[in-house]
Design an enzyme around this catalytic site. Structure first.
Site, PDB file in Angstrom:
ATOM      1  N   LEU A  72       0.731  -1.277  -0.099  1.00  0.00           N
ATOM      2  CA  LEU A  72      -0.303   0.032  -0.088  1.00  0.00           C
ATOM      3  C   LEU A  72       0.814   1.248  -0.004  1.00  0.00           C
ATOM      4  O   LEU A  72       0.525   2.386   0.487  1.00  0.00           O
ATOM      5  CB  LEU A  72      -1.134   0.054   1.032  1.00  0.00           C
ATOM      6  CG  LEU A  72      -2.111  -1.113   1.099  1.00  0.00           C
ATOM      7  CD1 LEU A  72      -2.692  -1.222   2.275  1.00  0.00           C
ATOM      8  CD2 LEU A  72      -3.060  -0.669  -0.077  1.00  0.00           C
ATOM      9  N   CYS A 128      -7.573  -3.966   5.732  1.00  0.00           N
ATOM     10  CA  CYS A 128      -6.361  -3.398   6.568  1.00  0.00           C
ATOM     11  C   CYS A 128      -6.376  -3.866   7.963  1.00  0.00           C
ATOM     12  O   CYS A 128      -7.624  -4.204   8.546  1.00  0.00           O
ATOM     13  CB  CYS A 128      -6.312  -1.854   6.501  1.00  0.00           C
ATOM     14  SG  CYS A 128      -5.115  -1.332   5.572  1.00  0.00           S
TER      15      CYS A 128
HETATM   16  C1  LIG Z   1      -0.029  -4.408  -7.806  1.00  0.00           C
HETATM   17  C2  LIG Z   1      -1.443  -4.299  -7.523  1.00  0.00           C
HETATM   18  C3  LIG Z   1      -1.884  -3.206  -6.344  1.00  0.00           C
HETATM   19  C4  LIG Z   1      -2.968  -3.224  -5.715  1.00  0.00           C
HETATM   20  N1  LIG Z   1      -3.298  -2.163  -4.877  1.00  0.00           N
HETATM   21  C5  LIG Z   1      -4.595  -1.981  -4.389  1.00  0.00           C
HETATM   22  C6  LIG Z   1      -4.966  -0.933  -3.342  1.00  0.00           C
HETATM   23  O1  LIG Z   1      -3.976  -0.360  -3.156  1.00  0.00           O
HETATM   24  N2  LIG Z   1      -6.049  -0.959  -2.966  1.00  0.00           N
HETATM   25  C7  LIG Z   1      -7.014  -1.903  -3.209  1.00  0.00           C
HETATM   26  O2  LIG Z   1      -8.208  -1.751  -2.588  1.00  0.00           O
HETATM   27  N3  LIG Z   1      -6.756  -2.915  -4.093  1.00  0.00           N
HETATM   28  C8  LIG Z   1      -5.541  -2.860  -4.673  1.00  0.00           C
HETATM   29  N4  LIG Z   1      -5.345  -4.061  -5.621  1.00  0.00           N
HETATM   30  C9  LIG Z   1      -6.249  -4.945  -5.760  1.00  0.00           C
HETATM   31  C10 LIG Z   1      -7.179  -4.494  -7.219  1.00  0.00           C
HETATM   32  O3  LIG Z   1      -7.659  -3.407  -7.008  1.00  0.00           O
HETATM   33  C11 LIG Z   1      -7.917  -5.714  -7.241  1.00  0.00           C
HETATM   34  O4  LIG Z   1      -8.995  -5.926  -6.731  1.00  0.00           O
HETATM   35  C12 LIG Z   1      -7.326  -7.274  -7.639  1.00  0.00           C
HETATM   36  O5  LIG Z   1      -6.123  -7.124  -8.228  1.00  0.00           O
HETATM   37  C13 LIG Z   1      -8.571  -8.030  -8.440  1.00  0.00           C
HETATM   38  O6  LIG Z   1      -8.538  -7.667  -9.852  1.00  0.00           O
HETATM   39  P1  LIG Z   1      -7.716  -8.217 -11.043  1.00  0.00           P
HETATM   40  O7  LIG Z   1      -7.918  -9.630 -11.084  1.00  0.00           O
HETATM   41  O8  LIG Z   1      -8.451  -7.493 -12.192  1.00  0.00           O
HETATM   42  O9  LIG Z   1      -6.250  -7.738 -10.971  1.00  0.00           O
HETATM   43  C14 LIG Z   1      -4.016  -4.333  -6.214  1.00  0.00           C
HETATM   44  C15 LIG Z   1      -3.656  -5.202  -7.195  1.00  0.00           C
HETATM   45  C16 LIG Z   1      -2.459  -5.073  -7.775  1.00  0.00           C
HETATM   46  C17 LIG Z   1      -2.176  -6.327  -8.617  1.00  0.00           C
END
Ligand SMILES: Cc1cc2nc3c(=O)[nH]c(=O)nc-3n(C[C@H](O)[C@H](O)[C@H](O)COP(=O)(O)O)c2cc1C
Length: 301
Positions: A72, A128
């Site tokens: 984060l 968190c």
């Molecule tokens: C590199 C990375 C950083 C992420 N940072 C956050 C974040 O700061 N806050 C959050 O709620 N989700 C975060 N996520 C989760 C994504 O927003 C999303 O919920 C998750 O990757 C599932 O979607 P996807 O399969 O399309 O990647 C992050 C995911 C990745 C891969």
């Protein structure tokens, strides 16, 4: 043809958003795609104070997905408002800021600070650890989710979406707790706790040892969770997890999500969000459907 959708109080010109943490503050993608075409941008997780992330490596590929332990990392809310928000506001797309804190007070303070900055909505990341209770994750306890949601909603006029973790026994109970406490809707799912090992070095693939799993492997799990919420409530849902093309997006909409977010796929193909919008449009044309809302929740069971 109408691609516009309404998720709670949030109106979007199309249902395609980019997910928090995978699109930075938009700047990195602006030279690559036309941000005006997106339904919305969910800004990376933002906290009260700047936060240093985890040690590298922070990303690792695994079968059908991606592991991340970014930790984060972010520049903090004040710097976001001063340095990043003016750029984002230049575009004709909704700005949703994803917030997180380590106490309910921190979430509430963030909501108040962001309330009058001209953003369009808040997405509350409840995955968190609550430092005050010794690290228990907020997302797993309906009571804590309700407390955070209520504290946030009391301090902002903006639409509030609570972003749910998949690592719970009853996702519907958590979604209902968020709604009863005043949320406009829920977004799901966040990444799933996971790890990977390099057999040659026998070291974990991530510097943090464990992290979050995202990408195509999540989609069937996320779809089922979206479906569970949709069929048991009227809660507006934004579907997230493993979307890599327009068919994936349509699966979520057909199941009943009112909008979707694309995460990891942005790393593989920065154009993916635009391709998904075009693909949805072409699908509607081909099937002579004039309004995207006719697709939403049209699952035949
Ligand atoms: C590199 C990375 C950083 C992420 N940072 C956050 C974040 O700061 N806050 C959050 O709620 N989700 C975060 N996520 C989760 C994504 O927003 C999303 O919920 C998750 O990757 C599932 O979607 P996807 O399969 O399309 O990647 C992050 C995911 C990745 C891969």
């Amino acid at each position: 043809m109408n691609l516009g959708v309404k998720v709670g109080r949030l109106e979007l010109k199309n249902p395609v958003l980019v997910a928090s943490g995978t699109f930075g503050y938009g700047e990195e993608y602006a030279p690559l795609i036309d941000l005006n075409q997106l339904g919305g941008i969910v800004v990376k997780g933002t906290s009260l104070k700047p936060k240093i992330g985890n040690p590298p490596p922070r990303l690792a590929e695994v079968s059908c997905g991606l592991l991340n332990a970014i930790g984060l990392e972010n520049i903090g809310v004040e710097q976001f408002i001063q340095e990043k928000l003016p750029f984002l506001k230049k575009f004709d797309t909704k700005i949703i800021v994803n917030i997180f804190g380590f106490s309910i007070d921190e979430y509430a303070a963030l909501a108040e600070i962001l309330d009058t900055t001209g953003i369009d909505a808040l997405e509350v990341n409840v995955s968190c650890p609550n430092i005050k209770t010794g690290g228990e994750v907020f997302a797993t306890d309906p009571k804590m989710v309700a407390q955070i949601t209520q504290a946030v909603c009391q301090r902002t006029h903006l639409p509030v979406f609570v972003k749910l973790s998949p690592q719970v026994t009853d996702i519907v109970a958590i979604a209902k707790a968020a709604m009863d406490a005043g949320a406009d809707g829920v977004s799901l799912i966040n990444s799933f706790p996971a790890m990977g090992v390099d057999v040659f070095t026998r070291k974990p693939k991530l510097g943090n040892i464990t992290g979050g799993l995202s990408g195509p492997c999540l989609k069937p799990i996320a779809l089922k969770m979206v479906w569970d919420i949709v069929r048991n409530s009227n809660i507006p849902v934004i579907g997230i997890g493993g979307i890599t093309n327009f068919e994936d997006a349509l699966e979520y909409l057909i199941v009943g999500a009112k909008a979707i977010q694309i995460g990891s796929a942005n790393f593989l193909n920065p154009q993916v969000s635009i391709e998904v919008i075009k693909g949805i449009k072409a699908y509607l044309e081909r099937h002579e459907i004039k309004d995207i809302n006719m697709i939403i929740g049209s699952l035949k069971t």
